[in-house]
Each structure stands twice: as structure tokens, then as C-alpha cells.
Design a protein around this motif. Structure first.
Motif, PDB file in Angstrom:
ATOM      1  N   THR A 173      12.002 -19.787  36.138  1.00 29.73           N
ATOM      2  CA  THR A 173      11.267 -19.112  37.206  1.00 29.73           C
ATOM      3  C   THR A 173      10.252 -20.099  37.772  1.00 29.73           C
ATOM      4  OG1 THR A 173       9.657 -18.185  35.651  1.00 29.73           O
ATOM      5  CG2 THR A 173      11.520 -16.802  36.225  1.00 29.73           C
ATOM      6  N   GLU A 174      10.093 -20.071  39.079  1.00 29.68           N
ATOM      7  CA  GLU A 174       9.163 -20.989  39.737  1.00 29.68           C
ATOM      8  C   GLU A 174       8.269 -20.202  40.673  1.00 29.68           C
ATOM      9  OE1 GLU A 174       7.385 -23.443  42.645  1.00 29.68           O
ATOM     10  OE2 GLU A 174       9.153 -22.315  43.207  1.00 29.68           O
ATOM     11  N   GLU A 175       6.981 -20.513  40.585  1.00 33.89           N
ATOM     12  CA  GLU A 175       6.022 -19.857  41.466  1.00 33.89           C
ATOM     13  C   GLU A 175       4.834 -20.782  41.655  1.00 33.89           C
ATOM     14  OE1 GLU A 175       3.233 -15.877  41.566  1.00 33.89           O
ATOM     15  OE2 GLU A 175       5.063 -15.837  40.385  1.00 33.89           O
ATOM     16  N   ASP A 176       4.500 -21.046  42.908  1.00 35.39           N
ATOM     17  CA  ASP A 176       3.317 -21.844  43.262  1.00 35.39           C
ATOM     18  C   ASP A 176       3.261 -23.182  42.528  1.00 35.39           C
ATOM     19  OD1 ASP A 176       2.446 -19.797  44.975  1.00 35.39           O
ATOM     20  OD2 ASP A 176       1.396 -18.782  43.348  1.00 35.39           O
ATOM     21  N   GLY A 177       4.379 -23.896  42.482  1.00 34.93           N
ATOM     22  CA  GLY A 177       4.391 -25.225  41.886  1.00 34.93           C
ATOM     23  C   GLY A 177       4.459 -25.254  40.375  1.00 34.93           C
ATOM     24  N   THR A 178       4.630 -24.102  39.746  1.00 35.67           N
ATOM     25  CA  THR A 178       4.765 -24.033  38.286  1.00 35.67           C
ATOM     26  C   THR A 178       6.139 -23.467  37.953  1.00 35.67           C
ATOM     27  OG1 THR A 178       2.397 -23.716  37.936  1.00 35.67           O
ATOM     28  CG2 THR A 178       3.851 -23.023  36.150  1.00 35.67           C
ATOM     29  N   THR A 179       6.870 -24.204  37.135  1.00 34.55           N
ATOM     30  CA  THR A 179       8.180 -23.754  36.684  1.00 34.55           C
ATOM     31  C   THR A 179       8.088 -23.414  35.210  1.00 34.55           C
ATOM     32  OG1 THR A 179       9.261 -25.210  38.271  1.00 34.55           O
ATOM     33  CG2 THR A 179      10.622 -24.361  36.481  1.00 34.55           C
ATOM     34  N   LYS A 180       8.593 -22.241  34.860  1.00 35.00           N
ATOM     35  CA  LYS A 180       8.624 -21.796  33.472  1.00 35.00           C
ATOM     36  C   LYS A 180      10.077 -21.649  33.041  1.00 35.00           C
ATOM     37  CE  LYS A 180       4.267 -19.316  33.774  1.00 35.00           C
ATOM     38  NZ  LYS A 180       3.584 -18.037  33.629  1.00 35.00           N
ATOM     39  N   ALA A 181      10.352 -22.047  31.815  1.00 30.06           N
ATOM     40  CA  ALA A 181      11.704 -21.927  31.279  1.00 30.06           C
ATOM     41  C   ALA A 181      11.654 -21.191  29.954  1.00 30.06           C
ATOM     42  CB  ALA A 181      12.321 -23.309  31.065  1.00 30.06           C
TER      43      ALA A 181
ATOM     44  N   ASP B 103       7.015 -31.594  46.333  1.00 33.06           N
ATOM     45  CA  ASP B 103       7.552 -30.501  45.520  1.00 33.06           C
ATOM     46  C   ASP B 103       9.082 -30.568  45.530  1.00 33.06           C
ATOM     47  OD1 ASP B 103       7.940 -28.228  44.033  1.00 33.06           O
ATOM     48  OD2 ASP B 103       7.239 -26.842  45.570  1.00 33.06           O
ATOM     49  N   VAL B 104       9.645 -30.992  44.399  1.00 34.57           N
ATOM     50  CA  VAL B 104      11.103 -31.056  44.231  1.00 34.57           C
ATOM     51  C   VAL B 104      11.446 -30.078  43.115  1.00 34.57           C
ATOM     52  CG1 VAL B 104      13.088 -32.515  43.746  1.00 34.57           C
ATOM     53  CG2 VAL B 104      11.095 -33.483  44.923  1.00 34.57           C
ATOM     54  N   PRO B 105      11.861 -28.850  43.447  1.00 36.64           N
ATOM     55  CA  PRO B 105      12.092 -27.822  42.439  1.00 36.64           C
ATOM     56  C   PRO B 105      13.034 -28.245  41.315  1.00 36.64           C
ATOM     57  CG  PRO B 105      12.096 -26.827  44.598  1.00 36.64           C
ATOM     58  CD  PRO B 105      12.051 -28.320  44.802  1.00 36.64           C
ATOM     59  N   ALA B 106      14.045 -29.053  41.618  1.00 32.15           N
ATOM     60  CA  ALA B 106      15.002 -29.471  40.580  1.00 32.15           C
ATOM     61  C   ALA B 106      14.302 -30.255  39.465  1.00 32.15           C
ATOM     62  CB  ALA B 106      16.122 -30.301  41.188  1.00 32.15           C
ATOM     63  N   ILE B 107      13.288 -31.047  39.823  1.00 26.96           N
ATOM     64  CA  ILE B 107      12.566 -31.816  38.803  1.00 26.96           C
ATOM     65  C   ILE B 107      11.779 -30.870  37.902  1.00 26.96           C
ATOM     66  CG2 ILE B 107      10.750 -33.520  38.413  1.00 26.96           C
ATOM     67  CD1 ILE B 107      11.680 -34.897  41.028  1.00 26.96           C
ATOM     68  N   GLY B 108      11.129 -29.879  38.474  1.00 30.07           N
ATOM     69  CA  GLY B 108      10.425 -28.888  37.662  1.00 30.07           C
ATOM     70  C   GLY B 108      11.373 -28.145  36.740  1.00 30.07           C
ATOM     71  N   ASP B 109      12.573 -27.805  37.261  1.00 33.17           N
ATOM     72  CA  ASP B 109      13.580 -27.139  36.433  1.00 33.17           C
ATOM     73  C   ASP B 109      13.952 -28.001  35.239  1.00 33.17           C
ATOM     74  OD1 ASP B 109      13.562 -25.183  38.408  1.00 33.17           O
ATOM     75  OD2 ASP B 109      15.510 -25.773  39.250  1.00 33.17           O
ATOM     76  N   GLU B 110      14.222 -29.282  35.517  1.00 41.97           N
ATOM     77  CA  GLU B 110      14.636 -30.200  34.443  1.00 41.97           C
ATOM     78  C   GLU B 110      13.545 -30.364  33.389  1.00 41.97           C
ATOM     79  OE1 GLU B 110      17.408 -32.795  37.505  1.00 41.97           O
ATOM     80  OE2 GLU B 110      15.400 -33.520  36.973  1.00 41.97           O
ATOM     81  N   LEU B 111      12.312 -30.538  33.844  1.00 36.63           N
ATOM     82  CA  LEU B 111      11.215 -30.720  32.893  1.00 36.63           C
ATOM     83  C   LEU B 111      10.974 -29.465  32.063  1.00 36.63           C
ATOM     84  CD1 LEU B 111       8.706 -32.694  35.131  1.00 36.63           C
ATOM     85  CD2 LEU B 111       9.862 -33.540  33.078  1.00 36.63           C
ATOM     86  N   ALA B 112      10.887 -28.316  32.718  1.00 34.68           N
ATOM     87  CA  ALA B 112      10.625 -27.075  31.993  1.00 34.68           C
ATOM     88  C   ALA B 112      11.760 -26.747  31.029  1.00 34.68           C
ATOM     89  CB  ALA B 112      10.401 -25.920  32.975  1.00 34.68           C
ATOM     90  N   ALA B 113      13.008 -26.905  31.474  1.00 31.16           N
ATOM     91  CA  ALA B 113      14.155 -26.612  30.610  1.00 31.16           C
ATOM     92  C   ALA B 113      14.196 -27.564  29.422  1.00 31.16           C
ATOM     93  CB  ALA B 113      15.455 -26.703  31.404  1.00 31.16           C
ATOM     94  N   SER B 114      13.936 -28.848  29.655  1.00 30.55           N
ATOM     95  CA  SER B 114      13.968 -29.797  28.535  1.00 30.55           C
ATOM     96  C   SER B 114      12.872 -29.492  27.532  1.00 30.55           C
ATOM     97  CB  SER B 114      13.852 -31.242  29.041  1.00 30.55           C
ATOM     98  OG  SER B 114      12.569 -31.496  29.593  1.00 30.55           O
TER      99      SER B 114
ATOM    100  N   ALA C 185      21.759 -15.979  14.132  1.00 33.07           N
ATOM    101  CA  ALA C 185      20.321 -16.053  14.390  1.00 33.07           C
ATOM    102  C   ALA C 185      20.095 -16.361  15.866  1.00 33.07           C
ATOM    103  CB  ALA C 185      19.674 -17.129  13.530  1.00 33.07           C
ATOM    104  N   THR C 186      18.901 -16.033  16.327  1.00 37.26           N
ATOM    105  CA  THR C 186      18.511 -16.321  17.698  1.00 37.26           C
ATOM    106  C   THR C 186      17.151 -17.002  17.673  1.00 37.26           C
ATOM    107  OG1 THR C 186      19.685 -14.363  18.491  1.00 37.26           O
ATOM    108  CG2 THR C 186      18.052 -15.317  19.965  1.00 37.26           C
ATOM    109  N   LEU C 187      17.045 -18.121  18.371  1.00 38.80           N
ATOM    110  CA  LEU C 187      15.775 -18.830  18.515  1.00 38.80           C
ATOM    111  C   LEU C 187      15.433 -18.883  19.995  1.00 38.80           C
ATOM    112  CD1 LEU C 187      16.375 -21.867  16.121  1.00 38.80           C
ATOM    113  CD2 LEU C 187      15.051 -19.804  15.642  1.00 38.80           C
ATOM    114  N   THR C 188      14.153 -18.707  20.313  1.00 35.64           N
ATOM    115  CA  THR C 188      13.706 -18.731  21.701  1.00 35.64           C
ATOM    116  C   THR C 188      12.656 -19.810  21.873  1.00 35.64           C
ATOM    117  OG1 THR C 188      14.118 -16.357  21.901  1.00 35.64           O
ATOM    118  CG2 THR C 188      12.691 -17.361  23.563  1.00 35.64           C
TER     119      THR C 188
END
Length: 98
Positions: free
Chosen positions: A14-22, A47-58, A31-34
Motif C-alpha cells: 500500500t502506498e500513500e503520500d510517499g510511504t509504501t508499506k508491505a 517519486d518512483v512507486p516501483a522503488i518504494g514497492d521493492e524496498l518495502a517488500a524486501s 505455519a504462517t509467518l508475517t
């Protein structure tokens, strides 16, 4: 012994106002780990959303990796292989070297 398993990972971004959360969820079937990760865009950067996605997901997957290592350390100790911080006796000397 030969065996094959399939573990599934789901990542929600999710992305909002320049902050991406994963949120990454690992389902092993037993088992399930989060894990969670966040990336903030510097206001002076483009602002390149794909970079935020990659960083937050990693970062979320790194969180899961740390949790999984702690589970493995506890399981090793329970199997009599000693603590994860001390020397590991065979046959549980799993190496992270390839």
C-alpha cells in the motif's frame, strides 16, 4: 531422503503520500509467518512507486527471514543440536555456504 515442498509467499503493498508499506505472509502449510516493511520517499527525490514497492517488500521479506531463522534455531536446539549461537554438532551442521 527426497522430498519436495512448496511454500507460498503473499505480499500486499500500500502506498500513500510517499510511504509504501508491505505485509508479507509466508505459508508453509504448517505455519504462517508475517513480516512488515516500510519505505519512505525522500521529498527531494523523484517519486518512483516501483522503488518504494521493492524496498518495502524486501524489508518485509527480510523480517520473515529473521523470524524463520529464529524458528530454525529453536528447532535445532530442541533436536539436541545446541544453541544457534554455539558450535553445532553433526548431523545438524546446516551451512549457509553454497
Amino acid at each position: 531422503m527426497t522430498r519436495t515442498l512448496e511454500w507460498k509467499v503473499r505480499v500486499r503493498l500500500t502506498e500513500e503520500d510517499g510511504t509504501t508499506k508491505a505485509e508479507a505472509v509466508l505459508d508453509t502449510g504448517t505455519a504462517t509467518l508475517t513480516g512488515h516493511g516500510v519505505a519512505h520517499c525522500n521529498p527531494q527525490d523523484v517519486d518512483v512507486p516501483a522503488i518504494g514497492d521493492e524496498l518495502a517488500a524486501s524489508r518485509a521479506m527480510r523480517d520473515i527471514a529473521g523470524q524463520l531463522m529464529r524458528v530454525a534455531d529453536r528447532d535445532l536446539e530442541a533436536a539436541g543440536a545446541g544453541s544457534g549461537s554455539g558450535p553445532i554438532r553433526p548431523p545438524y551442521a546446516w551451512s549457509d555456504m553454497t
